[in-house]
Design a protein around this motif. Structure first.
Motif, mmCIF file in Angstrom:
data_model
loop_
_atom_site.group_PDB
_atom_site.id
_atom_site.type_symbol
_atom_site.label_atom_id
_atom_site.label_comp_id
_atom_site.label_asym_id
_atom_site.label_seq_id
_atom_site.Cartn_x
_atom_site.Cartn_y
_atom_site.Cartn_z
ATOM 1 N N SER A 2 0.832 -1.187 0.000
ATOM 2 C CA SER A 2 0.000 0.000 0.000
ATOM 3 C C SER A 2 0.872 1.244 0.000
ATOM 4 O O SER A 2 1.953 1.256 0.595
ATOM 5 C CB SER A 2 -0.891 -0.010 1.246
ATOM 6 N N LYS A 3 0.400 2.289 -0.654
ATOM 7 C CA LYS A 3 1.185 3.520 -0.660
ATOM 8 C C LYS A 3 1.168 4.215 0.696
ATOM 9 O O LYS A 3 1.941 5.109 0.951
ATOM 10 C CB LYS A 3 0.694 4.467 -1.766
ATOM 11 N N LYS A 5 1.541 2.393 3.555
ATOM 12 C CA LYS A 5 2.166 1.446 4.481
ATOM 13 C C LYS A 5 3.222 2.120 5.344
ATOM 14 O O LYS A 5 3.259 1.927 6.554
ATOM 15 C CB LYS A 5 2.786 0.288 3.696
ATOM 16 N N SER A 6 4.094 2.933 4.734
ATOM 17 C CA SER A 6 5.165 3.573 5.520
ATOM 18 C C SER A 6 4.583 4.570 6.518
ATOM 19 O O SER A 6 5.076 4.697 7.632
ATOM 20 C CB SER A 6 6.169 4.268 4.604
ATOM 21 N N GLU A 19 10.986 0.117 0.400
ATOM 22 C CA GLU A 19 10.200 -0.244 -0.781
ATOM 23 C C GLU A 19 11.073 -1.046 -1.724
ATOM 24 O O GLU A 19 12.238 -0.729 -1.929
ATOM 25 C CB GLU A 19 9.712 1.024 -1.486
#
Length: 106
Positions: A2-3, A5-6, A19
Motif C-alpha cells: 500500500s502507498k 504502508k510507511s 520499498e
C-alpha cells in the motif's frame, strides 16, 4: 504494498519497510526522441465582427445635440425623406442644411 504502508508503520512506531525496487518501464528508459520539425506558428486572422456597424454615436467627429421643432414639421420631413427613397437620415438633412447656412454667412 500500500502507498500508505510507511505512514501506518510510522504511526504504529514500527520501522518503515524499505520499498522494493521497481523494474524500469518502457517510459523510464531513455529512448532517443525523434526530431520533430516545427512549423512556424501563424496567428489566426481575427474574424470580422458581427452585428451592427459602428454608428455616429461612437464616431468622435459627431456630437449629439437637441433641438426643438414643431411636430408637424418633423412629421412632414420624415414623410419627405421616405418618399425620396434614398434612405437619407434626418440628421444628414440637418447637417446639410446647417452647413449651407454657415456658408451663406461668410
Amino acid at each position: 504494498m500500500s502507498k500508505f504502508k510507511s505512514l501506518l508503520d510510522t504511526v504504529k512506531g514500527r520501522e518503515p519497510e524499505p520499498e522494493p525496487e521497481k523494474p524500469p518501464q518502457d517510459s523510464d528508459v531513455n529512448h532517443k526522441k525523434p526530431v520533430v520539425r516545427q512549423e512556424p506558428i501563424v496567428e489566426p486572422q481575427p474574424e470580422p465582427k458581427r452585428g451592427r456597424p459602428k454608428g455616429k454615436r461612437s464616431d468622435p467627429d459627431y456630437e449629439q445635440v437637441t433641438a426643438y421643432i414643431r411636430k408637424d414639421t418633423h412629421a412632414s420631413i420624415k414623410i419627405a425623406l421616405l418618399q425620396e427613397g434614398q434612405k437619407r437620415e434626418f440628421s444628414e438633412l440637418v447637417q446639410e442644411l446647417l452647413e449651407q447656412w454657415v456658408k451663406s454667412r461668410t
